[in-house]
Design a protein around this motif. Structure first.
Motif, PDB file in Angstrom:
ATOM      1  N   LYS A  53      48.306  49.826  49.210  1.00 46.10           N
ATOM      2  CA  LYS A  53      47.593  48.834  50.024  1.00 46.10           C
ATOM      3  C   LYS A  53      47.879  47.454  49.466  1.00 46.10           C
ATOM      4  O   LYS A  53      47.918  47.262  48.255  1.00 46.10           O
ATOM      5  CB  LYS A  53      46.086  49.126  49.967  1.00 46.10           C
ATOM      6  CG  LYS A  53      45.204  48.192  50.738  1.00 46.10           C
ATOM      7  CD  LYS A  53      45.317  48.336  52.230  1.00 46.10           C
ATOM      8  CE  LYS A  53      44.621  49.581  52.716  1.00 46.10           C
ATOM      9  NZ  LYS A  53      44.512  49.675  54.151  1.00 46.10           N
ATOM     10  N   GLU A  79      33.691  36.258  52.000  1.00 46.79           N
ATOM     11  CA  GLU A  79      34.394  36.870  53.134  1.00 46.79           C
ATOM     12  C   GLU A  79      35.644  37.617  52.662  1.00 46.79           C
ATOM     13  O   GLU A  79      35.936  38.718  53.121  1.00 46.79           O
ATOM     14  CB  GLU A  79      34.792  35.813  54.180  1.00 46.79           C
ATOM     15  CG  GLU A  79      33.629  35.137  54.858  1.00 46.79           C
ATOM     16  CD  GLU A  79      33.043  33.976  54.043  1.00 46.79           C
ATOM     17  OE1 GLU A  79      33.687  33.489  53.080  1.00 46.79           O
ATOM     18  OE2 GLU A  79      31.911  33.571  54.348  1.00 46.79           O
ATOM     19  N   GLU A  82      34.583  40.743  50.672  1.00 49.77           N
ATOM     20  CA  GLU A  82      34.180  41.816  51.577  1.00 49.77           C
ATOM     21  C   GLU A  82      35.385  42.442  52.270  1.00 49.77           C
ATOM     22  O   GLU A  82      35.430  43.658  52.480  1.00 49.77           O
ATOM     23  CB  GLU A  82      33.169  41.286  52.595  1.00 49.77           C
ATOM     24  CG  GLU A  82      31.838  40.955  51.951  1.00 49.77           C
ATOM     25  CD  GLU A  82      30.925  40.106  52.822  1.00 49.77           C
ATOM     26  OE1 GLU A  82      31.276  39.830  53.998  1.00 49.77           O
ATOM     27  OE2 GLU A  82      29.856  39.718  52.329  1.00 49.77           O
ATOM     28  N   LEU A  83      36.397  41.630  52.618  1.00 45.91           N
ATOM     29  CA  LEU A  83      37.626  42.158  53.203  1.00 45.91           C
ATOM     30  C   LEU A  83      38.310  43.120  52.232  1.00 45.91           C
ATOM     31  O   LEU A  83      38.736  44.212  52.614  1.00 45.91           O
ATOM     32  CB  LEU A  83      38.590  41.015  53.561  1.00 45.91           C
ATOM     33  CG  LEU A  83      39.999  41.449  53.982  1.00 45.91           C
ATOM     34  CD1 LEU A  83      39.972  42.213  55.296  1.00 45.91           C
ATOM     35  CD2 LEU A  83      40.917  40.251  54.072  1.00 45.91           C
ATOM     36  N   LEU A  85      36.921  44.888  49.882  1.00 43.42           N
ATOM     37  CA  LEU A  85      36.127  46.120  49.824  1.00 43.42           C
ATOM     38  C   LEU A  85      36.378  46.985  51.062  1.00 43.42           C
ATOM     39  O   LEU A  85      36.545  48.204  50.953  1.00 43.42           O
ATOM     40  CB  LEU A  85      34.643  45.805  49.682  1.00 43.42           C
ATOM     41  CG  LEU A  85      34.211  45.118  48.377  1.00 43.42           C
ATOM     42  CD1 LEU A  85      32.713  44.844  48.400  1.00 43.42           C
ATOM     43  CD2 LEU A  85      34.597  45.933  47.158  1.00 43.42           C
ATOM     44  N   ARG A  86      36.438  46.354  52.247  1.00 36.32           N
ATOM     45  CA  ARG A  86      36.712  47.112  53.481  1.00 36.32           C
ATOM     46  C   ARG A  86      38.098  47.749  53.442  1.00 36.32           C
ATOM     47  O   ARG A  86      38.319  48.809  54.022  1.00 36.32           O
ATOM     48  CB  ARG A  86      36.605  46.201  54.710  1.00 36.32           C
ATOM     49  CG  ARG A  86      35.190  45.911  55.141  1.00 36.32           C
ATOM     50  CD  ARG A  86      35.126  45.304  56.536  1.00 36.32           C
ATOM     51  NE  ARG A  86      35.967  44.135  56.714  1.00 36.32           N
ATOM     52  CZ  ARG A  86      35.605  42.879  56.450  1.00 36.32           C
ATOM     53  NH1 ARG A  86      34.400  42.620  55.990  1.00 36.32           N
ATOM     54  NH2 ARG A  86      36.432  41.883  56.657  1.00 36.32           N
ATOM     55  N   GLU A  87      39.037  47.086  52.775  1.00 33.21           N
ATOM     56  CA  GLU A  87      40.410  47.603  52.686  1.00 33.21           C
ATOM     57  C   GLU A  87      40.560  48.678  51.603  1.00 33.21           C
ATOM     58  O   GLU A  87      41.641  49.175  51.373  1.00 33.21           O
ATOM     59  CB  GLU A  87      41.385  46.454  52.417  1.00 33.21           C
ATOM     60  CG  GLU A  87      41.531  45.495  53.575  1.00 33.21           C
ATOM     61  CD  GLU A  87      42.237  46.112  54.775  1.00 33.21           C
ATOM     62  OE1 GLU A  87      43.081  47.018  54.585  1.00 33.21           O
ATOM     63  OE2 GLU A  87      41.953  45.689  55.916  1.00 33.21           O
ATOM     64  N   GLY A  88      39.471  49.010  50.912  1.00 34.25           N
ATOM     65  CA  GLY A  88      39.512  50.101  49.952  1.00 34.25           C
ATOM     66  C   GLY A  88      39.622  49.703  48.492  1.00 34.25           C
ATOM     67  O   GLY A  88      39.737  50.570  47.627  1.00 34.25           O
ATOM     68  N   LYS A  90      38.089  48.372  44.946  1.00 37.45           N
ATOM     69  CA  LYS A  90      36.787  48.584  44.307  1.00 37.45           C
ATOM     70  C   LYS A  90      36.563  47.554  43.204  1.00 37.45           C
ATOM     71  O   LYS A  90      37.519  47.033  42.633  1.00 37.45           O
ATOM     72  CB  LYS A  90      36.727  49.981  43.700  1.00 37.45           C
ATOM     73  CG  LYS A  90      36.817  51.075  44.748  1.00 37.45           C
ATOM     74  CD  LYS A  90      36.749  52.433  44.087  1.00 37.45           C
ATOM     75  CE  LYS A  90      36.803  53.540  45.110  1.00 37.45           C
ATOM     76  NZ  LYS A  90      38.107  53.794  45.636  1.00 37.45           N
TER      77      LYS A  90
END
Length: 104
Positions: A53, A79, A82-83, A85-88, A90
């Motif tokens: 990724k 922002e 958070e992006l 985190l949404r993309e995996g 950690k």
């Protein structure tokens, strides 16, 4: 490089800002070659170590000064955090970081 030597996404939070820290001084040459100064806005590419990724986000560059000398770090806004985190990605995960360019 061992995992300890890679930058990390840190969950330290300061007024909706997050850090990418634990950066090696090896980035110093690249930062100086690109003419990056404190608080310059840059585009960085963050990748998982297995290269599964990759995400490009804006960040603000900053030198921190420690007992061991100065170290680079990047400040990202909530922002972008958070992006990631949404993309995996950690918190505290070792990452590969590339400075793509300085933004105006």
């Amino acid at each position: 490089m061992s995992a300890e030597e890679f930058p990390r996404l840190l969950q330290l939070r300061m007024d909706k800002r997050f850090l990418i820290g634990n950066m090696s001084i090896k980035y110093e040459k690249e930062i100086e070659e690109k003419g990056i100064k404190d608080y310059d806005k840059v585009l960085i590419k963050i990748e998982k170590l297995d290269l599964s990724k990759a995400v490009e986000i804006p960040a603000y560059f900053h030198w921190i000064h420690t007992m061991a000398g100065r170290r680079p770090q990047f400040i990202i806004m909530s922002e972008e955090y958070e992006l990631l985190l949404r993309e995996g990605f950690k918190d505290m995960e070792p990452i590969k970081l590339t400075i793509v360019k300085v933004l105006k």
